[in-house]
Scaffold this motif. Structure first.
Motif, mmCIF file in Angstrom:
data_model
loop_
_atom_site.group_PDB
_atom_site.id
_atom_site.type_symbol
_atom_site.label_atom_id
_atom_site.label_comp_id
_atom_site.label_asym_id
_atom_site.label_seq_id
_atom_site.Cartn_x
_atom_site.Cartn_y
_atom_site.Cartn_z
ATOM 1 N N GLY A 45 0.785 -1.225 0.000
ATOM 2 C CA GLY A 45 0.000 0.000 0.000
ATOM 3 C C GLY A 45 0.813 1.269 0.000
ATOM 4 N N ALA A 46 2.157 1.171 -0.085
ATOM 5 C CA ALA A 46 2.997 2.372 -0.061
ATOM 6 C C ALA A 46 3.352 2.840 -1.456
ATOM 7 N N VAL A 51 9.147 2.460 3.545
ATOM 8 C CA VAL A 51 8.353 2.544 4.767
ATOM 9 C C VAL A 51 9.278 2.389 5.964
ATOM 10 N N THR A 52 9.143 3.305 6.920
ATOM 11 C CA THR A 52 9.922 3.215 8.149
ATOM 12 C C THR A 52 9.175 2.339 9.151
ATOM 13 N N VAL A 53 9.848 1.342 9.655
ATOM 14 C CA VAL A 53 9.268 0.417 10.638
ATOM 15 C C VAL A 53 9.933 0.670 11.980
ATOM 16 N N ALA A 66 13.762 -0.053 11.105
ATOM 17 C CA ALA A 66 14.119 -0.691 9.852
ATOM 18 C C ALA A 66 13.404 0.045 8.731
ATOM 19 N N VAL A 67 13.913 -0.102 7.512
ATOM 20 C CA VAL A 67 13.298 0.501 6.328
ATOM 21 C C VAL A 67 13.039 -0.608 5.320
ATOM 22 N N THR A 68 11.855 -0.586 4.716
ATOM 23 C CA THR A 68 11.495 -1.635 3.773
ATOM 24 C C THR A 68 12.348 -1.561 2.516
ATOM 25 N N ALA A 91 4.825 8.386 3.596
ATOM 26 C CA ALA A 91 4.225 9.700 3.361
ATOM 27 C C ALA A 91 2.707 9.597 3.362
ATOM 28 N N GLY A 92 2.075 10.175 4.419
ATOM 29 C CA GLY A 92 0.622 10.195 4.501
ATOM 30 C C GLY A 92 -0.019 8.867 4.844
ATOM 31 N N LEU A 93 0.761 7.833 5.134
ATOM 32 C CA LEU A 93 0.228 6.502 5.423
ATOM 33 C C LEU A 93 0.782 6.002 6.741
ATOM 34 N N ARG A 94 -0.027 5.194 7.442
ATOM 35 C CA ARG A 94 0.441 4.699 8.736
ATOM 36 C C ARG A 94 -0.350 3.464 9.148
ATOM 37 N N ALA A 95 0.308 2.595 9.922
ATOM 38 C CA ALA A 95 -0.358 1.463 10.574
ATOM 39 C C ALA A 95 0.333 1.200 11.901
ATOM 40 N N THR A 96 -0.412 0.705 12.869
ATOM 41 C CA THR A 96 0.132 0.419 14.202
ATOM 42 C C THR A 96 -0.365 -0.939 14.656
ATOM 43 N N ARG A 97 0.517 -1.686 15.268
ATOM 44 C CA ARG A 97 0.144 -2.992 15.818
ATOM 45 C C ARG A 97 0.822 -3.183 17.169
#
Length: 985
Positions: A45-46, A51-53, A66-68, A91-97
């Motif tokens: 979805g990026a 994506v920064t993890v 980590a970075v994808t 950028a403008g996207l996010r998820a949390t677990r």
């Protein structure tokens, strides 16, 4: 003076070269997954953007990043097991677990990003936790894409399942294929039934290993698998300090060493940014315990019960900050005080035996005391660096060695001491995770004779009375350096790789002091065919000389492995390991001239009979014993996610696993020369017996004790005792393992698996008498061949082998706040057989023996555990074990004591059944956040008499054994209540 064993210059040169190669290969240090875990997955979805993890540890606030990669894949290696908040941001996207990951896991978490205004996976804020609930803070990830066969035992299970002894290793039986010893004096576990001997005990290491924070507790000298596990009812570590552990049943990776069947890897608790601790106490009393089977039998026979049982366990732990976000501490202490009851019972319950030995029967108290301690400092030196310094102590004393067919006076005072220390550094730099550790281990086993003023008397199949025969002092100490590197997110050959490589370097120092039969023991037998009865002994054994051997050994292990995610569905686990020891075989030992001459003479006698015995294979010059260089161990596996959703995964694996021979096997060759256990053969007429000369019996030989036997030695009428020999080309035992299975997830909470396991174990250690004829005589016996200066020649053989085939079935339902109950089932269907025993005196060639069932050949075994939250702050949990029964050793002489003898584990024992239950009530203490937990436990609620040993002797006709199949020892307690309390904050 002791026999000091050095190291060869050539071995040192080879070792230096290997260390240099390892340093070049590893570059930096990593413990791989002995103490850590790895999280990997794919972020979608990026739209191709990186994506920064971020993983933030809940307790300490420590963050990892980590970075994808180009394909959206990410890897976070070297994570400390525990709970994390994961943030995925572009950028403008996010998820949390919020997730929890277990020790040793390589878990997968795939994420789909959503606009930041509506974070994926985020709903309403969770309700405030119920202070009376079993704490579950995050979703526990289930590992599916791996070829390892492993079971993670969680903090919740350790804290909430019923437990009588607070030995965390007891929960290893939650894994299929793993059995925990029911012998209270041998706290061991086994995998794949390898190393099992008659009645379930193992006289050699059962090829297992235990790591606590990466510190190996492997026993290099003593039996039992790990230090302190043999001849002790103590625990290896304070349970209050154990966070969780992982049981690897099959196909474990290349980073694990010195184990052929099963490995346990545990991690300890650490302090965090808030203070947390506990204090606890448990007690059991004789009035809260039912009388066991033998106590009831003795009471029915009018035998007095002289033993009173009690147990007290108590301790405390505390963890918290010294400098917030930077420096944390954790300490724990536990004590265990016991007065156990051991029942002494006559083996063959004949009227003559009861009249002779009845006064020794009864129940006697066996006192025990253990103190356990652990302390840890954790420094978060930077976001990239973490340093741990920890140490542990174990000290125990016990009155043991009696019970069953051994009288109280024949017992021993046993002492166990174990110290460990560890300094660990972890550095994370992007996709490179480095760890280094320096470990220290000190172990001393020091039993002494309870009644040294009484000689021992052993009445075969009836009772052992008098003083114990042997005192010991075994010391193992050494430093171990572990060094490796983990490199993640390597795109190569069309897939994503996690490479791990490193080495272990250990410097060991051993002492073996074994005063075998320093207190003489006289053996009696009821053998009408040999004109022997209990009126006089047929043999006396007596040890003289210097009983101590010392040695130094250097161990090196190199490994490399690759977890290769070939596609989104296919993962390969490829590993290679090599282990080496400079002095595993007592390399500098020189066979004395008289022993070498005796072996050459024996070869000359045996050669015309067609024997394969060659004296040169056993005669050591001090230069012809070379270190074993072929311990190369490939370990490969694959998993295939059928639908790409981690729900149905097929896996397969194969690997070779080297253990190590116990140094005691090599030390005893030298020990038996400088310290001799003399054997004196007595008879009523002084004539030869089975071709072996005897001494006309004189009662003064018994009443005179040591002085009388010293006189026999001085008069040179007795041979110099046993000549123990080992081959110059001794190899470490190895096991080849194969597994094939499927894992299945159902919804979010249910998972299960079914798999086939095969293990083929070779080069196991056994012994056989060389000075016996190859062909049997007319009576079916192997004729004794006299050896000048020695009573017997006993040689090590590695023809002993085991085979294990099993089906494992698991079912796991997770505990959550929404579904506050859990259920775990582990079923094992097994077939286990073995060629040879520890001591093989009934066959001229062990390699020609048939494979027969071994003592681990239990067809069916089910272990069920679960816990549930009840109303009003109550919780209930249970642990139930059901086994179809292990066979016991049968010695069948009905068709003759020679060629007609049948020896094997054919006895039909009763099934094992034990159900334990715990009920707790949580009482919140005002608004402090503290909680008082009141605990009531009931062990063996159905009061099942589970037996561990049986009389398996069938004498030659016309004699009979009315006690055949009659049990003589117990496996587990009678119905017992335990009460306790636990204060947490």
């Amino acid at each position: 003076m002791s026999n000091r064993i050095g190291r060869h210059h050539r071995a040192r040169l080879l070792l230096r070269g290997a260390i240099g190669a390892a340093l070049v290969t590893s570059g930096a240090a990593s413990l791989a997954q002995l103490t850590t875990a790895t999280l990997r997955g794919t972020v979608s979805g990026a739209n191709g953007a990186p994506v920064t993890v971020t993983a933030q540890e809940t307790g300490t606030g420590l963050m990892r990043h980590a970075v994808t990669g180009r394909d959206g894949s990410y890897t976070l290696p070297g994570l400390r097991p525990g709970s994390y908040t994961l943030r995925f941001e572009a950028a403008g996207l996010r998820a949390t677990r919020d997730v929890t990951i277990g020790v040793g896991q390589s878990a997968t978490l795939d994420i789909a990003l959503a606009p930041a205004a509506a974070p994926a996976g985020q709903g309403a804020a969770p309700a405030s936790p119920d202070k009376n609930a079993i704490i579950v803070t995050a979703t526990r990830l289930v590992e599916t894409r791996t070829s390892e066969v492993a079971t993670n035992v969680t903090t919740q299970q350790i804290q909430n399942l019923p437990q009588s002894s607070r030995n965390f290793l007891n929960f290893a039986q939650l894994a299929p294929g793993v059995r925990v010893s029911t012998n209270p004096l041998r706290k061991t576990f086994s995998g794949g039934s390898v190393g099992q001997d008659p009645n379930g005990d193992s006289l050699a290491s059962p090829q297992v290993n235990v790591f606590i924070d990466g510190v190996s507790l492997k026993s290099d000298i003593q039996q039992g698998g790990i230090v302190g596990g043999d001849s002790s009812r103590g625990n290896p570590f304070p349970q209050a300090a154990v966070q969780e552990f992982r049981v690897l049943s099959s196909n474990f990776k290349a980073e694990y060493e010195d184990a052929g069947t099963a490995v346990i890897s545990a991690v300890t608790k650490s302090g965090g940014n808030s203070f947390h601790g506990e204090a606890f106490g448990f007690f059991q009393l004789d009035s809260l315990r039912a009388k066991d089977y033998f106590q009831r039998r003795n009471a029915a026979a009018g035998v007095a019960d002289e033993g009173k049982f009690s147990q007290k366990q108590y301790g405390a732990s505390l963890g918290g900050p010294i400098i917030k976000d930077r420096l944390h501490f954790f300490v724990a202490y536990e004590a265990n005080e016991q007065k156990n009851v051991q029942s002494v019972t006559i083996g063959q319950q004949t009227p003559d035996n009861i009249a002779r030995f009845g006064r020794y029967q009864g129940s006697y108290t066996s006192p025990f005391r253990e103190d356990l301690g652990f302390a840890k400092l954790s420094l978060e030196a930077s976001e990239q660096d973490r340093i741990d310094l920890s140490g542990s102590i174990r000290k125990e004393h016990e009155m043991a060695g009696f019970g069953g067919q051994t009288a109280y006076e024949a017992g021993s005072r046993t002492a166990n001491t174990v110290y460990t220390g560890r300094l660990r550094w972890q550095h994370d730099a992007g996709d490179v995770s480095n760890e280094a550790s320096l470990n220290y281990l000190y172990y001393k086993f020091d039993p002494s004779i309870l009644s040294p003023d009484q000689v021992g008397q052993n009445f075969d199949s009836a009772l052992r009375i008098g003083g114990a025969s042997t005192s010991q002092k075994v010391v193992q100490k050494g430093f171990t350096l572990r060094d490796a590197v983990t490199i993640s997110n390597v795109d190569f050959l069309g897939g994503n790789h996690v490479f791990k490589t490193g080495f272990k370097l250990a410097f060991q120092d051993y002492t073996v002091n074994n005063a075998l039969n320093a207190n003489p023991v006289y053996n009696y037998a009821n053998r009408p065919d040999l004109n022997e009865d209990f009126s006089q002994p047929f043999e006396a054994q007596y040890g003289v000389g210097n009983p101590e051997v010392r040695a130094k050994d250097t161990q090196l292990g190199l490994f490399a492995q690759d977890d290769w995610r070939v596609t989104d569905r296919i993962t390969l686990n490829l590993g290679l390991r090599w282990d080496y020891e400079t002095n595993a075989k007592n390399n500098d030992y020189v066979t004395p001239p008289d022993a070498a001459a005796a072996l050459r003479a024996l070869e000359a006698v045996l050669a015309p009979q067609g024997s394969s015995f060659r004296a040169a294979d056993y005669i050591s010059t001090g230069k012809n014993r070379k270190p074993f260089l072929k311990a190369i161990q490939p370990r490969v596996g694959a998993s295939y996610d059928l639908f790409g959703d981690q729900r149905t995964v097929v896996f397969i694996g194969w690997g070779r696993y080297y253990d190590r021979t116990l140094f005691r096997n090599a030390a005893e060759e030298a020990l038996f020369r400088q310290y001799t256990s003399r054997s004196f053969q007595f008879s009523k007429d002084g004539l030869p017996r089975n071709g072996q000369p005897t001494i006309l019996w004189n009662p003064a030989y018994l009443t005179g004790g040591r002085a009388a036997l010293d006189g026999l030695i001085a008069s040179s009428t007795a041979p110099a005792g046993e000549l123990r020999i080992i081959r110059n080309d001794v190899k470490p035992p190895h096991t080849d393992q194969f597994s094939l299975g499927v894992r299945q997830k159902v919804g979010r909470l249910i998972s299960g698996s079914i798999s086939y396991q095969h293990a083929d174990a070779r080069d196991q250690v056994g012994y056989y008498p060389v000075n016996r004829s190859v062909a049997r005589n007319a009576a079916g016996f192997l004729d004794f061949i006299p050896v000048t200066g020695f009573s017997d020649v006993v040689a090590m053989t590695q023809a002993r082998a085991s085979k294990y085939d099993a089906m494992f079935v698991t079912f796991d339902k997770a505990f959550t706040r929404a579904s506050p109950w859990s259920l775990n089932i582990a079923y094992t269907l097994a077939y286990s057989k073995e060629r040879g025993y520890s001591f093989n005196f009934d066959f001229p060639d062990v390699a020609q023996q048939p494979f027969r069932p071994n003592a681990g050949n239990e067809r069916h075994r089910v272990v069920v555990s679960g816990l549930a939250q009840l109303p009003l702050g109550f919780q209930i949990s249970s642990l139930a074990v059901f086994g179809s029964g292990q066979p016991f050793l049968v010695t069948d002489q009905r068709n003759g004591a020679g060629a007609g003898l049948v020896l094997g584990n054919y006895g039909n024992s009763k099934a094992f059944r034990q159900v334990d239950v715990r009920l707790t009530k949580d009482v919140p203490l005002f608004r402090t956040g503290a909680k008082l937990q009141l605990i009531a436990e009931l062990f063996n609620i159905f009061n099942r008499a589970n037996f561990a040993g049986y009389d398996g002797f069938l004498p030659q006709a016309p004699a009979t054994n009315p006690s055949f199949g009659v049990p003589n020892t117990l496996a587990g307690p009678p119905r017992t209540f335990q009460f306790g309390a636990r204060l947490t904050f």
